[in-house]
Design a protein around this motif. Structure first.
Motif, PDB file in Angstrom:
ATOM      1  N   SER A  12       4.014   7.190  -1.099  1.00 19.96           N
ATOM      2  CA  SER A  12       5.257   7.936  -0.859  1.00 19.96           C
ATOM      3  C   SER A  12       6.286   7.633  -1.927  1.00 19.96           C
ATOM      4  O   SER A  12       6.894   8.547  -2.499  1.00 19.96           O
ATOM      5  N   ASP A  33       8.815  -3.408  -5.016  1.00 24.25           N
ATOM      6  CA  ASP A  33       7.839  -3.665  -3.962  1.00 24.25           C
ATOM      7  C   ASP A  33       7.852  -5.151  -3.617  1.00 24.25           C
ATOM      8  O   ASP A  33       8.071  -6.003  -4.488  1.00 24.25           O
ATOM      9  N   ASN A 317       2.084  12.880   2.848  1.00 24.50           N
ATOM     10  CA  ASN A 317       3.156  12.064   2.279  1.00 24.50           C
ATOM     11  C   ASN A 317       3.644  12.647   0.968  1.00 24.50           C
ATOM     12  O   ASN A 317       4.816  12.545   0.629  1.00 24.50           O
TER      13      ASN A 317
HETATM   14  C1  LIG Z   1      -6.495   1.391   7.086  1.00 23.41           C
HETATM   15  C2  LIG Z   1      -5.943   2.679   6.540  1.00 23.41           C
HETATM   16  C3  LIG Z   1      -6.776   3.561   5.864  1.00 23.41           C
HETATM   17  C4  LIG Z   1      -6.281   4.758   5.363  1.00 23.41           C
HETATM   18  N1  LIG Z   1      -7.130   5.603   4.697  1.00 23.41           N
HETATM   19  C5  LIG Z   1      -6.649   6.769   4.200  1.00 23.41           C
HETATM   20  C6  LIG Z   1      -7.499   7.661   3.476  1.00 23.41           C
HETATM   21  O1  LIG Z   1      -8.688   7.408   3.284  1.00 23.41           O
HETATM   22  N2  LIG Z   1      -6.971   8.818   2.995  1.00 23.41           N
HETATM   23  C7  LIG Z   1      -5.650   9.132   3.169  1.00 23.41           C
HETATM   24  O2  LIG Z   1      -5.209  10.180   2.717  1.00 23.41           O
HETATM   25  N3  LIG Z   1      -4.829   8.316   3.844  1.00 23.41           N
HETATM   26  C8  LIG Z   1      -5.288   7.145   4.367  1.00 23.41           C
HETATM   27  N4  LIG Z   1      -4.455   6.325   5.067  1.00 23.41           N
HETATM   28  C9  LIG Z   1      -3.060   6.733   5.225  1.00 23.41           C
HETATM   29  C10 LIG Z   1      -2.244   6.399   3.988  1.00 23.41           C
HETATM   30  O3  LIG Z   1      -2.509   5.079   3.608  1.00 23.41           O
HETATM   31  C11 LIG Z   1      -0.778   6.586   4.289  1.00 23.41           C
HETATM   32  O4  LIG Z   1      -0.572   7.951   4.591  1.00 23.41           O
HETATM   33  C12 LIG Z   1       0.105   6.231   3.104  1.00 23.41           C
HETATM   34  O5  LIG Z   1      -0.290   5.043   2.488  1.00 23.41           O
HETATM   35  C13 LIG Z   1       1.554   6.058   3.531  1.00 23.41           C
HETATM   36  O6  LIG Z   1       2.281   5.835   2.349  1.00 23.41           O
HETATM   37  P1  LIG Z   1       3.659   5.078   2.282  1.00 23.41           P
HETATM   38  O7  LIG Z   1       3.972   5.028   0.835  1.00 23.41           O
HETATM   39  O8  LIG Z   1       4.633   5.748   3.189  1.00 23.41           O
HETATM   40  O9  LIG Z   1       3.405   3.602   2.868  1.00 23.41           O
HETATM   41  P2  LIG Z   1       2.563   2.385   2.265  1.00 23.41           P
HETATM   42  O10 LIG Z   1       1.357   2.855   1.569  1.00 23.41           O
HETATM   43  O11 LIG Z   1       2.412   1.440   3.382  1.00 23.41           O
HETATM   44  O12 LIG Z   1       3.523   1.725   1.154  1.00 23.41           O
HETATM   45  C14 LIG Z   1       4.631   0.950   1.506  1.00 23.41           C
HETATM   46  C15 LIG Z   1       4.925  -0.052   0.392  1.00 23.41           C
HETATM   47  O13 LIG Z   1       6.168  -0.700   0.688  1.00 23.41           O
HETATM   48  C16 LIG Z   1       6.052  -2.084   0.449  1.00 23.41           C
HETATM   49  N5  LIG Z   1       7.005  -2.767   1.312  1.00 23.41           N
HETATM   50  C17 LIG Z   1       6.945  -2.919   2.666  1.00 23.41           C
HETATM   51  N6  LIG Z   1       8.028  -3.595   3.113  1.00 23.41           N
HETATM   52  C18 LIG Z   1       8.793  -3.863   2.025  1.00 23.41           C
HETATM   53  C19 LIG Z   1      10.062  -4.521   1.841  1.00 23.41           C
HETATM   54  N7  LIG Z   1      10.757  -5.032   2.862  1.00 23.41           N
HETATM   55  N8  LIG Z   1      10.556  -4.613   0.580  1.00 23.41           N
HETATM   56  C20 LIG Z   1       9.883  -4.083  -0.476  1.00 23.41           C
HETATM   57  N9  LIG Z   1       8.700  -3.453  -0.346  1.00 23.41           N
HETATM   58  C21 LIG Z   1       8.163  -3.333   0.883  1.00 23.41           C
HETATM   59  C22 LIG Z   1       4.611  -2.413   0.738  1.00 23.41           C
HETATM   60  O14 LIG Z   1       4.198  -3.576   0.045  1.00 23.41           O
HETATM   61  C23 LIG Z   1       3.893  -1.152   0.242  1.00 23.41           C
HETATM   62  O15 LIG Z   1       3.523  -1.282  -1.106  1.00 23.41           O
HETATM   63  C24 LIG Z   1      -4.926   5.104   5.564  1.00 23.41           C
HETATM   64  C25 LIG Z   1      -4.085   4.222   6.247  1.00 23.41           C
HETATM   65  C26 LIG Z   1      -4.574   3.016   6.725  1.00 23.41           C
HETATM   66  C27 LIG Z   1      -3.648   2.087   7.448  1.00 23.41           C
END
Ligand SMILES: Cc1cc2nc3c(=O)[nH]c(=O)nc-3n(C[C@H](O)[C@H](O)[C@H](O)COP(=O)(O)OP(=O)(O)OC[C@H]3O[C@@H](n4cnc5c(N)ncnc54)[C@H](O)[C@@H]3O)c2cc1C
Ligand SMILES: Cc1cc2nc3c(=O)[nH]c(=O)nc-3n(C[C@H](O)[C@H](O)[C@H](O)COP(=O)(O)O)c2cc1C
Lengths: 391, 152
Positions: A12, A33, A317
Motif C-alpha cells: 500500500s 518502515d 490495495n
Molecule cells: C499470510 C498472508 C498471505 C497473503 N498472501 C497474499 C497473496 O498471495 N496475494 C495477495 O494479493 N495478497 C496476499 N495477502 C494480502 C496482502 O498481503 C495484503 O493485501 C497487503 O500486504 C496489505 O498491504 P499493506 O501495505 O496495507 O500492509 P502490509 O503489507 O502489512 O505493510 C505494512 C508495513 O508497515 C510496517 N509497519 C507496521 N507498523 C509500523 C510502525 N508502527 N511504524 C513503521 N512501520 C510500521 C510493516 O513493517 C510493514 O512493512 C496475504 C496476506 C497474508 C497475511
C-alpha cells in the motif's frame, strides 16, 4: 518542494509512492518502515512458494533505485518517532502500517499450548526477524476459510522437494500426518479463491477428502474436484470440513482438540487459527474521523489494510492507494513546503540492497534465497558493520 | 510511426512494462494507455498497437482489461487493416492457464479481423527473466515488421 512521509513500506505504501511520483514529480517522498527491510507482507506474508506474486517487488525497487524515493528503515512510528513530529516535518503523512495482530476467536482454551495464529505462523515461515516457528505436531487443525488458511494447509502438506524455487526456511510440515481445515460457514460461502483451492490438486504427498461441499459455483466445483486426490505413496492426509462453529479447545496445558457447537470433536495436537487480523485502540482513534477516501485530518491520510481492515489482496490495495494518491497530489502545496525530517538510527535502501544480495548469495540448492532471520543480522548488514548474522 | 502501447493490469507489472516499452521506442510517436481507458471502436489502421496484458482468475483478463474485453464482444468492431502484437505476462505457477490473458486478447483481435505481427511472447513471473529483457527485443522486431506493413 512538498514533502511526503509514508509510514509502512508494504504494497500500500509503495503504490502510494509510485502514483505520487507520477502525479507530483516535484514531491520529496520518504517511506518509513519499522523494519530495516521494505515490502511488508509481500516479503513476510505472501507464501514462500508463491514467488511470482512477490515479483511486484520489481516495481517497488525502481522507486528507490531510480525515482528518488527515500527508504527510511528501522523507524517505528510510536517508538522511534511520533506522529506529531512527522506531521510537523512533512506536508503529507500517510499511514500504511497494515494490521499485524491475529484476530482471536474468543473461546475457552485459546491460550493452551499448541494454538497459534496465522500471522504468527506465516511470519515465522517467511523468516520474519526473530520470529520463532511454532512447533507443529502430527495432527493439525486449521480454523478458517480464507486464502491464508489455504496457504497454511498447502505449506503443511508439502514435502521439501515441493518447495523448489521458493525461499522457505526448513520444511514446516515435516512431521505432519493429518490436516483438517474447518470452516464455520457452509462451503458455498467459503472465501477461498478457487484458483488457490485447485492448486492443492498438485500436492504430491497428500490425500484429500472434501466433506460436505454441496452446492454450486466455481468454489464448490474446485473443492469437489479435489475430493479423492490420492497420489501414490501419500503419507499425509487433508480433510475439508464445513459448517462447524468452534465452541472450545480441549486440553489441560496443551491443546488436545477442538469441540464444535454441534458436539463434533476433532482431536489435534496443533491448531492454527486463520480468521483474520486486527488493529489496536490507537488505530480506532485515528480512523474515527476518516473520510471515505482515507483523509484523517488535513495532511494526514490512511490507506491499505490499516484503513480498510484485513480484507483485500494486492490489486485492491493498489486501487485504494492510487485513489488516495490522486487526493494527496491535489492537496500538496504547489510552492514551498516543509523540509522533511531524518530520524536517528534510520537505515537506507542501500542497506536493503546489501541484505538482498547476501540472502540471494546464501540460497541453498533449489531455493531462491535464504532469509536473514534475526533483527541483529539484518541491522548488521543494513548499517554495514560487516557482520552478517547469517549463521 | 504511430504506436499505441495498451496495457491490462491488476498489480501494475504490465503497466510498468508498457511504460518502459513506450520509453524504449521513444524515436516513434508513442502513447501508452490503460485498456480500461481505451474504446475498441477507436482502433486506427495508421497506428501499430502493442498490447501488454497479465492474466488472472482462471485464465481471465486482468481487471483493467475486462471492460475492453466486454466492449469488444458488445461492439464487435471490424478491425480489418489494424495491426497489433501481444506480450503476455503470467506465472507458470498457473500451468493450465499460463498466459491466457494474452491469448484471449490475441483471439479477440484476430476474430475482429486485425492482423497480428510476430509471435505472442510471454513473461513468467516465477521465472528469472526481467520483463524488459524479453519485451524490448519483441517490440523492436514487431516495429521492424510493421514498418512495411503499415506503409502499405
Ligand atoms: C499470510 C498472508 C498471505 C497473503 N498472501 C497474499 C497473496 O498471495 N496475494 C495477495 O494479493 N495478497 C496476499 N495477502 C494480502 C496482502 O498481503 C495484503 O493485501 C497487503 O500486504 C496489505 O498491504 P499493506 O501495505 O496495507 O500492509 P502490509 O503489507 O502489512 O505493510 C505494512 C508495513 O508497515 C510496517 N509497519 C507496521 N507498523 C509500523 C510502525 N508502527 N511504524 C513503521 N512501520 C510500521 C510493516 O513493517 C510493514 O512493512 C496475504 C496476506 C497474508 C497475511
Ligand atoms: C490470483 C492470481 C491469479 C493468476 N492467474 C494466472 C493465470 O491463470 N495464468 C497466468 O499465466 N498467470 C496468472 N497470474 C499471474 C499474473 O498474471 C502475473 O503475476 C503478472 O505478472 C501480473 O501482472 P500485473 O501486475 O500487470 O497484473 C495470476 C496471479 C494472481 C495473483
Amino acid at each position: 518542494m512538498p514533502s511526503v512521509a509514508i509510514i509502512g513500506a508494504g504494497p500500500s505504501g509503495c503504490y502510494v509512492a509510485q502514483a505520487l511520483c507520477k502525479a507530483r514529480a516535484d514531491a520529496a517522498i520518504t517511506i518509513f518502515d519499522a523494519l530495516p527491510v521494505p515490502y511488508g507482507l509481500i516479503r513476510y506474508g505472501v507464501a514462500a512458494d508463491h514467488q511470482g506474486t512477490k515479483a511486484v517487488i520489481r516495481q517497488f525497487e525502481r522507486l528507490f533505485e531510480r525515482q528518488g524515493v527515500r527508504f527510511a528503515g528501522n523507524v517505528r512510528l510510536g517508538a522511534d518517532v511520533t506522529l506529531d513530529a512527522l506531521r510537523a516535518g512533512f506536508d503529507a503523512v500517510v499511514l500504511a502500517t497494515g494490521l499485524g495482530a491475529d484476530r482471536r476467536l474468543g473461546i475457552p482454551g485459546e491460550d493452551l499450548a499448541g494454538i497459534h495464529g496465522a500471522g504468527e505462523v506465516t511470519r515465522a515461515w517467511n523468516g520474519y526477524p526473530d520470529a520463532v516457528a511454532p512447533p507443529i505436531g502430527r495432527r493439525v487443525v486449521v480454523l478458517g476459510n480464507g486464502n491464508v488458511a489455504i496457504d497454511l494447509v498447502r505449506i503443511l502438506a508439502k514435502g521439501a522437494a515441493e518447495f523448489e524455487g521458493s525461499d522457505i526456511t526448513g520444511e514446516p510440515g515435516a512431521g505432519v500426518e493429518e490436516i483438517t481445515i474447518v470452516g464455520r460457514s457452509a462451503a458455498t460461502v467459503a472465501r477461498f479463491d478457487p484458483v488457490m483451492v485447485k492448486e492443492l490438486a498438485r500436492l504430491a504427498g497428500c490425500r484429500i477428502a472434501v466433506l460436505g461441499a454441496e452446492g454450486e459455483g466455481k468454489g464448490i466445483e474446485a473443492l469437489q474436484s479435489l475430493h479423492g486426490h490420492a497420489p501414490e505413496g501419500a503419507a499425509k492426509s487433508l480433510t475439508f470440513r464445513f459448517g462447524l462453529t468452534p465452541l472450545r479447545f480441549l486440553g489441560d496445558t496443551a491443546v488436545k482438540g477442538v469441540e464444535f457447537s454441534d458436539g463434533t470433536v476433532i482431536f489435534a495436537d496443533t491448531v492454527l487459527t486463520a480468521i483474520g487480523f486486527e488493529g489496536d485502540a490507537a488505530r480506532d482513534v485515528l480512523l474515527a474521523d476518516a473520510s471515505e477516501e482515507g483523509v484523517l485530518a488535513p495532511g494526514l491520510y490512511a490507506t491499505g489494510w490499516f484503513r480498510r481492515g484485513p480484507r483485500g489482496t494486492i490489486p485492491e490495495n493498489r486501487a485504494d492507494a492510487l485513489a488516495l494518491a490522486t487526493r494527496i497530489a491535489a492537496d500538496l502545496p504547489r510552492d514551498g513546503g516543509k523540509p522533511g525530517i531524518d530520524v536517528p538510527g534510520m537505515t537506507g535502501f542501500d542497506g536493503w540492497v546489501r541484505i538482498d544480495a547476501a540472502e540471494r548469495a546464501a540460497a541453498p540448492e533449489g531455493r531462491v534465497r535464504a532469509k536473514i532471520t534475526t533483527h541483529a543480522g539484518l541491522m548488521a548488514l543494513a548499517q554495514n558493520t560487516g557482520e552478517t548474522g547469517c549463521k | 510511426m504511430q504506436i499505441a502501447v495498451l496495457y491490462g493490469t491488476e498489480t501494475g507489472n504490465a503497466e510498468m512494462l508498457a511504460e518502459d516499452i513506450g520509453a524504449h521506442l521513444g524515436d516513434h510517436e508513442v502513447t501508452v494507455c490503460n485498456l480500461s481507458d481505451f474504446d475498441p471502436t477507436g482502433f486506427d489502421p495508421a497506428v501499430l498497437y502493442l498490447i501488454v496484458t497479465s492474466t488472472y482468475g482462471e485464465g481471465e483478463l486482468p481487471a483493467s482489461a475486462q471492460p475492453f474485453g466486454n466492449a469488444m464482444e458488445a461492439a464487435a468492431p471490424d478491425l480489418t487493416g489494424v495491426h497489433f502484437a501481444v506480450f503476455g505476462m503470467g506465472d507458470s505457477a498457473y500451468p493450465e492457464t499460463f498466459n491466457y490473458g494474452g491469448k484471449r486478447l490475441e483471439e479477440m483481435m484476430k476474430n475482429a479481423g486485425a492482423v497480428m505481427l510476430g509471435e505472442r511472447v510471454t513473461h513468467d513471473a516465477s521465472g528469472d527473466d526481467l520483463a524488459d529483457d524479453l519485451a524490448f527485443p519483441w517490440a523492436e522486431a514487431v516495429v521492424a515488421i510493421a514498418e512495411p506493413a503499415l506503409a502499405a
